[in-house]
Scaffold this active site. Sequence first.
Site, short mmCIF file in Angstrom:
data_model
loop_
_atom_site.label_atom_id
_atom_site.label_comp_id
_atom_site.label_asym_id
_atom_site.label_seq_id
_atom_site.Cartn_x
_atom_site.Cartn_y
_atom_site.Cartn_z
N ASP A 156 -2.50 5.49 -1.25
CA ASP A 156 -1.63 4.39 -1.65
C ASP A 156 -1.34 4.50 -3.15
O ASP A 156 -2.24 4.80 -3.94
CB ASP A 156 -2.29 3.04 -1.33
CG ASP A 156 -1.29 1.90 -1.35
OD1 ASP A 156 -0.99 1.36 -0.26
OD2 ASP A 156 -0.78 1.56 -2.44
N ASN A 213 -0.43 -4.83 8.34
CA ASN A 213 0.37 -6.04 8.09
C ASN A 213 1.61 -5.99 8.97
O ASN A 213 2.28 -4.94 9.06
CB ASN A 213 0.76 -6.11 6.61
CG ASN A 213 -0.44 -6.35 5.71
OD1 ASN A 213 -1.36 -7.07 6.07
ND2 ASN A 213 -0.45 -5.72 4.55
N GLN A 217 3.53 -7.67 4.77
CA GLN A 217 4.22 -6.38 4.96
C GLN A 217 5.41 -6.29 4.01
O GLN A 217 6.26 -7.19 3.96
CB GLN A 217 4.70 -6.23 6.41
CG GLN A 217 5.28 -4.84 6.67
CD GLN A 217 5.71 -4.59 8.13
OE1 GLN A 217 5.67 -5.50 8.96
NE2 GLN A 217 6.11 -3.36 8.40
N HIS A 260 2.51 1.20 9.09
CA HIS A 260 1.49 1.93 8.34
C HIS A 260 0.15 1.23 8.51
O HIS A 260 0.09 0.01 8.59
CB HIS A 260 1.85 2.05 6.85
CG HIS A 260 2.25 0.76 6.20
ND1 HIS A 260 3.49 0.19 6.38
CD2 HIS A 260 1.56 -0.08 5.41
CE1 HIS A 260 3.57 -0.92 5.69
NE2 HIS A 260 2.41 -1.14 5.11
N ILE A 261 -0.89 2.03 8.55
CA ILE A 261 -2.26 1.50 8.66
C ILE A 261 -2.95 1.77 7.33
O ILE A 261 -3.01 2.91 6.86
CB ILE A 261 -3.04 2.18 9.79
CG1 ILE A 261 -2.26 2.08 11.12
CG2 ILE A 261 -4.42 1.54 9.94
CD1 ILE A 261 -2.95 2.75 12.30
N HIS A 262 -3.44 0.68 6.72
CA HIS A 262 -4.20 0.80 5.47
C HIS A 262 -5.66 1.10 5.81
O HIS A 262 -6.24 0.46 6.71
CB HIS A 262 -4.22 -0.53 4.71
CG HIS A 262 -2.90 -1.02 4.22
ND1 HIS A 262 -2.50 -0.88 2.91
CD2 HIS A 262 -1.91 -1.70 4.84
CE1 HIS A 262 -1.31 -1.46 2.75
NE2 HIS A 262 -0.92 -1.96 3.91
P1 AMP Z 1 2.36 -3.39 3.05
O1 AMP Z 1 2.27 -4.46 1.99
O2 AMP Z 1 1.37 -3.55 4.16
O3 AMP Z 1 3.78 -3.20 3.54
O4 AMP Z 1 1.91 -2.06 2.33
C1 AMP Z 1 2.77 -1.20 1.68
C2 AMP Z 1 1.90 -0.30 0.84
O5 AMP Z 1 2.65 0.83 0.47
C3 AMP Z 1 1.40 -0.96 -0.45
O6 AMP Z 1 -0.02 -0.92 -0.49
C4 AMP Z 1 2.03 -0.10 -1.54
O7 AMP Z 1 1.22 0.06 -2.68
C5 AMP Z 1 2.25 1.22 -0.82
N1 AMP Z 1 3.29 2.07 -1.37
C6 AMP Z 1 4.52 1.72 -1.75
N2 AMP Z 1 5.22 2.78 -2.17
C7 AMP Z 1 4.39 3.85 -2.05
C8 AMP Z 1 4.51 5.24 -2.33
N3 AMP Z 1 5.65 5.77 -2.83
N4 AMP Z 1 3.46 6.05 -2.09
C9 AMP Z 1 2.31 5.53 -1.60
N5 AMP Z 1 2.13 4.23 -1.31
C10 AMP Z 1 3.16 3.40 -1.54
#
Ligand code: AMP
Length: 113
Positions: free
Chosen positions: A31, A86, A93, A99-101
Amino acid sequence: MKQPTIFSKIVNGEIPCDKLFEDNNCLAFNDIAPQAPVHYLVIPKKPIISLLSCIEEDQNLLGHLLLVGKNIAIDKNLKSWRTVINTGEESGQTIFHLHIHFLSGKIMKWPPG
Ligand code: AMP
């Protein structure tokens, strides 16, 4: 026409990522704004908007994403981690490509904020 998300751009190579794993169906990368000492994402290459958009035919893919994330955790020698998906704006989200964190390396609180 729907705009490609940043994750679709990562999948097709337009935007770089700090890649951890890739196969025909998924990609895992760190991330960009980590919320824990270890924070990586596992995404399908197929542009699924969210868990809400998943259908029966995605069953194997969903299991695969979890196992890929788990294998990365094992490679990193993690003993404990949190897995988060999310779904929808109110959940937090922000990128509308499933995506899975995977988060680890600190004490996690419950309930989440
Ligand atoms: P969500 O809030 O569940 O939609 O998570 C989106 C995640 O994507 C967040 O934790 C961001 O920090 C991450 N993110 C956004 N842009 C990038 C990127 N270019 N490379 C890696 N992670 C990213």
